[in-house]
Design an enzyme around this catalytic site. Sequence first.
Site, PDB file in Angstrom:
ATOM      1  N   ASN A 152      42.328 143.334   6.507  1.00  0.00           N
ATOM      2  CA  ASN A 152      42.367 142.478   5.327  1.00  0.00           C
ATOM      3  C   ASN A 152      41.466 142.977   4.191  1.00  0.00           C
ATOM      4  O   ASN A 152      41.784 142.806   3.025  1.00  0.00           O
ATOM      5  CB  ASN A 152      41.972 141.041   5.701  1.00  0.00           C
ATOM      6  CG  ASN A 152      40.772 140.973   6.615  1.00  0.00           C
ATOM      7  OD1 ASN A 152      40.718 141.665   7.634  1.00  0.00           O
ATOM      8  ND2 ASN A 152      39.801 140.177   6.255  1.00  0.00           N
ATOM      9  N   GLN A 180      48.008 140.092   8.348  1.00  0.00           N
ATOM     10  CA  GLN A 180      48.258 140.592   6.986  1.00  0.00           C
ATOM     11  C   GLN A 180      49.642 141.248   6.830  1.00  0.00           C
ATOM     12  O   GLN A 180      49.988 141.669   5.725  1.00  0.00           O
ATOM     13  CB  GLN A 180      47.171 141.618   6.604  1.00  0.00           C
ATOM     14  CG  GLN A 180      45.777 141.026   6.437  1.00  0.00           C
ATOM     15  CD  GLN A 180      45.637 140.150   5.179  1.00  0.00           C
ATOM     16  OE1 GLN A 180      46.366 140.303   4.207  1.00  0.00           O
ATOM     17  NE2 GLN A 180      44.699 139.213   5.213  1.00  0.00           N
ATOM     18  N   SER A 200      49.658 134.260  10.602  1.00  0.00           N
ATOM     19  CA  SER A 200      49.149 133.062   9.923  1.00  0.00           C
ATOM     20  C   SER A 200      50.054 132.730   8.745  1.00  0.00           C
ATOM     21  O   SER A 200      50.321 133.594   7.899  1.00  0.00           O
ATOM     22  CB  SER A 200      47.731 133.331   9.439  1.00  0.00           C
ATOM     23  OG  SER A 200      47.306 132.300   8.599  1.00  0.00           O
ATOM     24  N   GLY A 201      50.516 131.472   8.661  1.00  0.00           N
ATOM     25  CA  GLY A 201      51.485 131.072   7.636  1.00  0.00           C
ATOM     26  C   GLY A 201      51.014 131.282   6.206  1.00  0.00           C
ATOM     27  O   GLY A 201      51.784 131.723   5.350  1.00  0.00           O
ATOM     28  N   HIS A 202      49.722 130.989   5.940  1.00  0.00           N
ATOM     29  CA  HIS A 202      49.303 130.998   4.527  1.00  0.00           C
ATOM     30  C   HIS A 202      49.177 132.395   3.935  1.00  0.00           C
ATOM     31  O   HIS A 202      48.927 132.548   2.746  1.00  0.00           O
ATOM     32  CB  HIS A 202      48.028 130.163   4.334  1.00  0.00           C
ATOM     33  CG  HIS A 202      46.760 130.766   4.831  1.00  0.00           C
ATOM     34  ND1 HIS A 202      45.883 131.407   3.993  1.00  0.00           N
ATOM     35  CD2 HIS A 202      46.192 130.810   6.061  1.00  0.00           C
ATOM     36  CE1 HIS A 202      44.824 131.807   4.685  1.00  0.00           C
ATOM     37  NE2 HIS A 202      44.987 131.458   5.949  1.00  0.00           N
ATOM     38  N   CYS A 327      26.524 137.372  -0.970  1.00  0.00           N
ATOM     39  CA  CYS A 327      25.091 137.144  -1.078  1.00  0.00           C
ATOM     40  C   CYS A 327      24.594 136.338   0.124  1.00  0.00           C
ATOM     41  O   CYS A 327      25.075 135.249   0.388  1.00  0.00           O
ATOM     42  CB  CYS A 327      24.832 136.375  -2.363  1.00  0.00           C
ATOM     43  SG  CYS A 327      23.105 136.264  -2.736  1.00  0.00           S
TER      44      CYS A 327
HETATM   45  N1  PLP Z   1      43.032 137.900  10.779  1.00  0.00           N
HETATM   46  C1  PLP Z   1      43.074 138.458   9.567  1.00  0.00           C
HETATM   47  C2  PLP Z   1      43.302 139.931   9.460  1.00  0.00           C
HETATM   48  C3  PLP Z   1      42.925 137.679   8.423  1.00  0.00           C
HETATM   49  O1  PLP Z   1      42.981 138.260   7.219  1.00  0.00           O
HETATM   50  C4  PLP Z   1      42.721 136.292   8.565  1.00  0.00           C
HETATM   51  C5  PLP Z   1      42.488 135.438   7.381  1.00  0.00           C
HETATM   52  O2  PLP Z   1      41.832 135.828   6.444  1.00  0.00           O
HETATM   53  C6  PLP Z   1      42.702 135.741   9.861  1.00  0.00           C
HETATM   54  C7  PLP Z   1      42.860 136.581  10.947  1.00  0.00           C
HETATM   55  C8  PLP Z   1      42.512 134.272  10.082  1.00  0.00           C
HETATM   56  O3  PLP Z   1      43.669 133.542   9.742  1.00  0.00           O
HETATM   57  P1  PLP Z   1      43.554 131.984   9.388  1.00  0.00           P
HETATM   58  O4  PLP Z   1      42.995 131.889   8.005  1.00  0.00           O
HETATM   59  O5  PLP Z   1      44.951 131.463   9.458  1.00  0.00           O
HETATM   60  O6  PLP Z   1      42.679 131.360  10.395  1.00  0.00           O
END
Ligand code: PLP
Length: 387
Positions: A152, A180, A200-202, A327
């Site tokens: 990410n 991602q 992850s949906g969002h 920070c």
């Molecule tokens: N794994 C990765 C690579 C992510 O980028 C994120 C969210 O930023 C997550 C896991 C966690 O997902 P969630 O926000 O749905 O808990």
Amino acid sequence: MAIYLDNSATTPVRREVIDEMLPFLESDFGNPSSIHSHGMKAAAGVKLSRERVARLLGCSASEVYFSPCGTYSNNVAILGRARFVEANDGGRHLITTNIEHPSVIGPCQNLESRGWRVTYLPVDKDGIIDVEQLKSAISDDTSIISVMWANNEIGSLQPIEEIAKVAQERGIFFHTDAVQVPGKLPIDVSRHAISAMSLSGHKFYAPKGIGILYLKQGENVMPTAFGGGQEMGILPGTESVPNIVAIGKAAELAAAEVSQTSEKLRALQNILLEKLLPIEGLRVTGPSSVEKRLPGHVSVAISGAEGESLVMKCDLKGISVSSGSACHKGIIEPSSVLRALRLPDSEARGSLRISAGRFNSIEECEKAGDLIAQIAAKSARLSGQQV
Ligand code: PLP
């Protein structure tokens, strides 16, 4: 109008997705476990969604489990599998990388506190592991490998097919955090020997608060939470039907549009890179070649700058981006991912992530690229004067 370029943090919910979920908030609000007509309509929504997700992943619907989010999927895959290993007197060694999301690192550290041995593989300057090093790290007691597909923060793509093959040859459970990936790269679990995968949906235009755990037929995990037995007892709790319906629709759209979206994101990524690369004192973090990066993802480090201050300056110009340097107690600390790249702290502190999504236009990326380039150039110049 503000320009949103933080799609790796979260994405807006698509209109088609909202339209599909609304009836399940209003008329079809039943509990899918109820046997009356309200319950049956809700259950039908959940069933259709499971089938749509299965088509996105190239698996069967019975291998798809709904979870509260990507974090839960990662926790259940790792801790649930570890419980299964422990119950069967398996070896207590897990291999992962030192650039995983905290929702993978956290369960790994929990296992260490319970007596497991965990190997954190290093990454090269592009943020990619060496498969030979993975092979050497495997021993007779290795029972779990967890390596993320796409990072990410720095956008690096791991050689997931090769890793899956290594795990399969050694009969090791292989989990990948693919949060991602949907809608940006094609996914086909039937081609890879992947045991478990988290989504992850969002991150692909469904709401926050809904995730997916893919679990290959025949692979077992034991529950880490206990309740009414939903999702085969692995992820119990009354189903969030509107969110489940939403992720199903988002999955259907992601599968149908992946080549078109990925092409567009590559074009936007190139525009941003062309604008930023000429800046003195700026370097790309993660892979410099776009083929090894997540489409639409750009991450850079600006020597002498401070990540949070760069984000604020961009925000004042109407651009939403993020930084991997935050920070802590008054000191700007690079994230563990940036540290894993072994960048000098003076550079890692000035990290910036710009992640385009399907709703961004060429014009937006050109404008944002110019403005971010100005901010980056000024910050690098000012820090040079201070030295
Ligand atoms: N794994 C990765 C690579 C992510 O980028 C994120 C969210 O930023 C997550 C896991 C966690 O997902 P969630 O926000 O749905 O808990």
